[in-house]
Design a protein around this motif. Structure first.
Motif, PDB file in Angstrom:
ATOM      1  N   ILE A 124      -2.281   2.033  -3.792  1.00 53.54           N
ATOM      2  CA  ILE A 124      -2.253   0.593  -4.851  1.00 53.54           C
ATOM      3  C   ILE A 124      -3.351  -0.247  -4.304  1.00 53.54           C
ATOM      4  O   ILE A 124      -3.455  -0.330  -3.168  1.00 53.54           O
ATOM      5  CB  ILE A 124      -0.977  -0.074  -4.672  1.00 53.54           C
ATOM      6  N   ALA A 125      -4.059  -0.860  -5.140  1.00 56.61           N
ATOM      7  CA  ALA A 125      -5.198  -1.582  -4.599  1.00 56.61           C
ATOM      8  C   ALA A 125      -4.645  -2.676  -4.094  1.00 56.61           C
ATOM      9  O   ALA A 125      -3.661  -3.431  -4.156  1.00 56.61           O
ATOM     10  CB  ALA A 125      -6.216  -1.934  -5.793  1.00 56.61           C
ATOM     11  N   GLU A 151       2.414  -0.380   2.677  1.00 55.21           N
ATOM     12  CA  GLU A 151       1.166  -0.306   2.998  1.00 55.21           C
ATOM     13  C   GLU A 151       0.658   0.786   2.069  1.00 55.21           C
ATOM     14  O   GLU A 151       1.297   1.666   1.604  1.00 55.21           O
ATOM     15  CB  GLU A 151       1.089   0.213   4.264  1.00 55.21           C
ATOM     16  N   SER A 152      -0.752   0.708   1.687  1.00 57.14           N
ATOM     17  CA  SER A 152      -1.353   1.459   0.840  1.00 57.14           C
ATOM     18  C   SER A 152      -2.592   1.552   0.947  1.00 57.14           C
ATOM     19  O   SER A 152      -3.290   0.624   1.368  1.00 57.14           O
ATOM     20  CB  SER A 152      -0.571   1.236  -0.567  1.00 57.14           C
ATOM     21  N   ALA A 153      -3.402   2.876   0.503  1.00 53.43           N
ATOM     22  CA  ALA A 153      -4.812   2.865   0.477  1.00 53.43           C
ATOM     23  C   ALA A 153      -4.998   3.630  -0.905  1.00 53.43           C
ATOM     24  O   ALA A 153      -4.432   4.714  -1.223  1.00 53.43           O
ATOM     25  CB  ALA A 153      -5.243   3.751   1.540  1.00 53.43           C
ATOM     26  N   GLY A 175      -2.662   7.380  -0.633  1.00 55.92           N
ATOM     27  CA  GLY A 175      -1.407   7.272  -0.665  1.00 55.92           C
ATOM     28  C   GLY A 175      -0.749   5.994  -0.418  1.00 55.92           C
ATOM     29  O   GLY A 175      -1.296   4.981   0.070  1.00 55.92           O
ATOM     30  N   THR A 176       0.741   5.886  -0.409  1.00 60.86           N
ATOM     31  CA  THR A 176       1.413   4.670  -0.417  1.00 60.86           C
ATOM     32  C   THR A 176       2.679   4.740   0.600  1.00 60.86           C
ATOM     33  O   THR A 176       3.334   6.081   0.602  1.00 60.86           O
ATOM     34  CB  THR A 176       1.965   4.305  -1.696  1.00 60.86           C
ATOM     35  N   ARG A 177       2.815   3.632   1.399  1.00 60.59           N
ATOM     36  CA  ARG A 177       4.024   3.840   2.214  1.00 60.59           C
ATOM     37  C   ARG A 177       4.729   2.801   2.151  1.00 60.59           C
ATOM     38  O   ARG A 177       4.372   1.459   2.349  1.00 60.59           O
ATOM     39  CB  ARG A 177       3.846   3.895   3.690  1.00 60.59           C
ATOM     40  N   PHE A 178       6.310   2.833   1.284  1.00 58.16           N
ATOM     41  CA  PHE A 178       6.994   1.654   1.224  1.00 58.16           C
ATOM     42  C   PHE A 178       8.103   1.951   2.366  1.00 58.16           C
ATOM     43  O   PHE A 178       8.435   2.899   2.689  1.00 58.16           O
ATOM     44  CB  PHE A 178       7.999   2.024  -0.165  1.00 58.16           C
TER      45      PHE A 178
END
Ligand code: ATP
Ligand code: MG
Length: 437
Positions: free
Chosen positions: A371-372, A418-420, A424-427
């Motif tokens: 996610i930007a 957190e995301s890049a 990938g993304t970490r919820f």
């Protein structure tokens, strides 16, 4: 008819208070001044007068004898308004007020008249009461009192203007607010407490205006969300009715899909309304988080396999909290569904739970599109979708994360992301080990 109550404004109140204060002050000052005067100065004064008179009478007696005393006595009586009685033994020789009993308003002075070769006389001297008189003092204080009252009037007018003007402004603003003008604000001015009330009024008005704005936005959002599936449904039903489409499996599939989408939307809206009203109906109980992660992963197994995505659970067994099983499962389900939706073939989703000191932390990490940064702060907003057109294809309405966060917060936990992009993304979310009571 009940009698009309007369409401006095601020300034008559203040003026009345000032007037009562001044009258009380005059009384206290009058009484105190009188007492202080008679106790100290007047007594000393009487004593020195008595000493003078004693000296004078002795001089007269020495040089003029008894004959001279008569004249001296009447002069003294006049000058000092004194009563003087001269005794020889018990017999009255001279008296300035003969026929009146020899009483004094205050302690009389006594002294002898003694000259060698002459009879010794005793003198009883009564000086007038040194009390100035309470009423006399009050009369003297009358002019300063009136001047004080005029001064108080000026001060009261000044002060009451400073209080009454902002209060009248507040009353007008409250009236307009009650009539529906939520944009009204008042200037924060006047003495401390009045300024505080004005500031609180503004804060309350701000909150209510914001609430109204959110309600209006919510209704607009809901209408917008309902419009698309309803348009699709209507189009298909009309086409069927006009014989432009066949009631085949494809057409019915689309209609069913839209109906399911509408159903989910309504369910989500209900969850949101319950969260808003703090009425999620939580039924906390002992909950094994690892267990839920494993069963959720199992539930998504087929879907993940079809997409070529691996789901892994890495959690110590027996990570337990006190929470509502159905709601926490709903949160994890939404996070895994999202992760799966935005992770491409060959990707991986990792579910982890760890027990920290007094919280349990759950992470759902994917190797998806990411996610930007500009979207990250908004992903928990209602109806927010990073890519609305794509989300529409995949059926998301943008309420899942909003509800998930509200559920976690209702348990006393927090949720973040957190995301890049491209990585990938970490919820993650935390839950207190013990549910808040
Ligand atoms: N793991 C993820 N990777 C990338 N983007 C994500 C991820 N999870 C959520 N998002 C983005 O955040 C948006 C909001 O997610 P949310 O779960 O609230 O809504 P949704 O999944 O679109 O719809 P719903 O959950 O209501 O069916 C998504 O539309 C998506 O753009
Ligand atoms: Mg979702």
């Amino acid at each position: 008819m009940s009698p009309r109550r007369i409401r006095l404004g601020i300034w008559p109140h203040l003026l009345l208070t000032a007037a009562v204060g001044i009258v009380i002050a005059m009384g206290v000052i009058g009484y105190g001044a009188n007492r202080a005067y008679s106790r100290t100065y007047a007594q000393r004064q009487a004593h020195s007068e008595a000493t003078n008179i004693a000296y004078l009478l002795n001089q007269v007696y020495t040089y003029e004898g008894s004959a001279g005393l008569q004249g001296a006595l009447s002069k003294l009586a006049k000058e000092y308004r004194a009563r003087v009685i001269v005794y020889a033994g018990n017999a009255v020789v001279l008296d300035t007020a003969p026929g009146h009993p020899p009483t004094c308003n205050q302690k009389p002075f006594q002294f002898p008249l003694a000259t060698p070769g002459m009879p010794v006389y005793q003198v009883l001297l009564c000086l007038p009461d040194p009390n100035l008189g309470f009423l006399a003092i009050l009369r003297a204080l009358l002019l300063p009192g009136v001047l004080g009252l005029l001064g108080a009037l000026a001060a009261v007018l000044l002060v009451s203007r400073r209080i009454a003007v902002p209060l009248a402004g507040l009353a007008r603003a409250a009236q307009r607010f009650g009539e529906g003008d939520l944009t009204i604000r008042v200037p924060v001015r006047g003495p401390g407490e009045i300024a505080d009330v004005a500031a609180e009024f503004n804060r309350m008005a701000q909150g209510l205006e914001e609430g109204q704005r959110q309600r209006q936005a919510m209704v607009a959002d809901v209408a917008h969300e309902l419009r698309t599936p309803l348009t699709v449904l209507r189009g298909y039903v009309e086409a069927l009715k006009d014989g432009m489409a066949e009631p085949d499996a494809d057409t019915l599939g689309v209609i069913h899909e839209e109906a399911v989408h509408l159903q989910k939307l309504v369910d989500d809206l209900q969850d949101l309304a319950q969260a808003d009203a703090a009425d999620l109906g939580l039924q906390p109980g002992p909950l094994d988080v690892t267990d839920i992660l494993q069963s959720t992963a199992a539930g998504f197994h087929l879907q993940a396999e079809a997409k070529g995505v691996r789901i892994e659970v890495s959690a110590e067994p027996g990570v337990a909290v006190t929470a509502d099983r159905r709601r926490i499962a709903q949160v994890i389900h939404n996070l895994v569904a999202n992760a799966l939706r935005y992770t491409a073939d060959g990707g991986e989703i990792r579910l982890a739970a760890q027990a920290l000191r007094d919280i349990v932390r759950v992470d759902v990490t994917d190797t998806g599109v990411g996610i930007a940064a500009e979207h990250l702060p908004h992903v928990f907003d209602r109806f927010y979708r990073v890519d609305p057109s794509r989300a529409r294809e995949t059926g998301g309405s943008g309420l899942g994360l909003t509800i998930a966060r509200r559920i976690v917060e209702a348990h006393g936990g927090t949720m973040g992301v957190e995301s890049a992009v491209g990585r990938g993304t970490r919820f993650w979310f935390t839950l207190p080990r013990r549910a808040p009571t």
